[in-house]
Every structure is written in C-alpha cells, then in structure tokens.
Enzyme design. Structure first.
Site, short mmCIF file in Angstrom:
data_model
loop_
_atom_site.label_atom_id
_atom_site.label_comp_id
_atom_site.label_asym_id
_atom_site.label_seq_id
_atom_site.Cartn_x
_atom_site.Cartn_y
_atom_site.Cartn_z
N SER A 132 -13.05 58.80 -33.88
CA SER A 132 -12.00 59.15 -34.67
C SER A 132 -11.96 60.51 -35.17
CB SER A 132 -11.88 58.12 -35.77
OG SER A 132 -12.82 58.29 -36.67
N LYS A 180 -13.13 60.09 -42.97
CA LYS A 180 -11.91 60.55 -42.51
C LYS A 180 -11.76 61.84 -43.44
CE LYS A 180 -10.58 56.92 -40.32
NZ LYS A 180 -10.69 56.91 -38.71
#
Length: 308
Positions: A92, A162
C-alpha cells in the site's frame, strides 16, 4: 633522644614495636622490625608484594550475564521511548516502501507533545475496523521475545503505515480526475505516489473537515490502499486519532540496499497550505486587540456615572 628524618619529611619515625629496640639493631630486614627492600613492602601494590588489594579481574564468562542483562534493559528502554522497528506487510505504500522493508519509527517526539504533520509517514494502531479481516501470523517464542525488546517488528499488534495528508482543522478533498486538495491548495503528489496511479480516481472523496486531534491518511499506492477514503462510514469518518499514532517512520533500515530516509515531500511545504489557519489569525488578533479598548471604555463610562 632526637631521631632522624625519613623520606625527606621532617618528623619522628614510628616507634618500633619490639620493646624499644632501634631499627638498626633489629636485623637485616628479615625480622619483624626490619626494613623491607624497595618493591617488597606489603600492601604497596608492587609486583613483589602480597597486597590483598590486588584482585584478579573477573572472567569474561562471569561478566557476560551482567552485560546481556544491561543490553536487554537498554533495548527495552529504546523500544519503549525512542525508536521501534516495524515491518511493511503490504504494497500500500509503494514505491516509497516495499513489502518486507523494515522501518525505524521515532517514538520520542510524541512524548513531548509533538503532533503528526502533513507529509509524514506514520505508524498507527488500528482505529477499529480497518484490519478486521486481516490475518496475523502466530509468532514463536523467540519472535515474541525479540519483538518485546524491540529487536524485531511486532507480529501480533495490528498496526498500519500511511502518509499524513491533512491534520486537524484542514479541509481535504479529491474529485475524480483531479488532485488532492488541502485547504483549497492542490498537492503535487507525482513525486511520491506509485507510478501510473491517479490521485483518487478509484475512490473520490470530500470535502471533509478534519477534526482537531485527528489526521487524514492515504497510501502512496493509491489504487492499492484501503486508507481513510475507505473507512468514512466508521466513527471519525475515516480520520485517525493522534492518540493512536505510534510515531513517525524516519528511515528504512532493512534490507541494506534499501536504506533511505523518509523526508516530507516539498509539496507539503508550499505557501498557502495553512490558508485556513492564516485566515483566522487576523480576526483573532483583532478581537484580542479590541478587548482591552472595550474594557477601558466600559470602565470609564461606569466611573463617570458613579461620580454623578
């Protein structure tokens, strides 16, 4: 009877302990009161002496448990308060981070009240519902111990990594075929998102006002990241509480050929990104400046009416 000086210092010598017999008559140094040849005085620490103060150094094997204990305590303190290793389990965050990379996370600055900033790569605990279906491998005893002291990433904790896009007070938005905007300013994310990805075409969003004490996060591999965009139905509307943030990822530590720091991209430093806060500042300063004048005028009017 006067006695002579010894060792270059004036003063009487110690009296003999053998009933007053002078040292000269005590013998050739082998008797109890005789002089000892240089280098053979008991207790002087010289090679020829038998000083009890001379102790043999401990063997390495006797000191090894102590050294290991100190090293483990230091490792635990470092893991708890300074830095901790984390493993990247997915794609990701490509191409910034690859699956299997090990990153070091700064855990010190949050202890001093530091909040996550736009552009930083952060590790945070699952806010609830983000990793519901994710399976976690069962570590063995050695892995658990090394994870406990911070020498290996934790395999049991459900953590995510993230990039922070917006912080408390920001308004963030992304329309199809458009860029991500923060407070109306477009982000140039081509420098860090996965090559060939769009900013948010798979999941447009917003505008979303990020509450104070929370952050909006997105993966760099936009079309392969279940980030804030995909959890807007949960409490917080996809935002993450800063209390859940473990710390900022500062460096890729492993493998060696992937070693690199993780700086904040320059687009997050562009002028005007704090436009919302800047617009509120003049008003706040105006109110602060007007209050003393209002109180002074009120006091003057009150004082005048009382004088009458």
């Amino acid at each position: 009877m006067a006695v002579g000086a010894r060792s270059g210092h004036d003063g009487p010598e110690d009296r003999p302990s053998d009933g007053g017999i002078p040292r000269e008559a005590a013998g050739d140094g082998g008797s109890a009161g005789g002089e000892h040849p240089p280098g053979d005085v008991p207790g002087d620490g010289s090679p020829g002496g038998g000083s009890p103060a001379q102790r043999k150094p401990r063997s390495f094997w006797k000191e090894l448990p102590l050294l290991v204990g100190i090293a483990l305590v230091l490792a635990l303190l470092i893991k708890t308060f300074l830095v901790q290793a984390f493993s990247i389990p997915s794609d990701s965050m490509q191409n910034t981070l690859q699956r299997g990379d090990r990153v070091l996370v700064d855990k010190l600055t949050p202890w001093f009240g530091s909040e996550p900033e736009r552009g930083e790569v952060v590790v945070f605990h699952d806010p609830g519902g983000w990793l519901e279906d994710a399976a976690t491998p069962e570590p063995n005893a050695v892995q658990k111990f090394l994870s406990f002291i911070g020498l290996m990433p934790s395999a049991e904790e459900k953590d995510l990594i993230k990039r922070v896009i917006a912080v408390g007070g920001d308004t963030v938005e992304c329309k199809k075929n458009g860029p991500v905007t923060v407070n109306g300013k477009a982000l140039d994310d081509k420098a860090f998102i996965f090559e060939g990805n769009s900013a948010c075409d798979d999941q447009p969003f917003g505008p979303i006002h990020v509450p104070e004490g929370r952050i909006w996060v997105m993966g760099d591999h936009r079309q392969n990241s279940l980030d804030s965009r995909y959890h807007q139905e949960l409490p917080g509307q996809g935002t993450v509480s800063t209390d859940e943030v473990v710390g900022r990822a500062i460096v890729i530590a492993w493998p060696v050929n992937r070693w690199a720091t993780l700086p904040v991209p320059s687009t997050f430093d562009q002028p005007g990104l704090n436009a919302a806060a800047s617009a509120a500042l003049p008003g706040a300063l105006g109110v602060a400046g007007a209050l003393p004048l209002v109180f002074w005028r009120r006091r003057r009017l009150t004082g005048g009416s009382t004088a009458r």
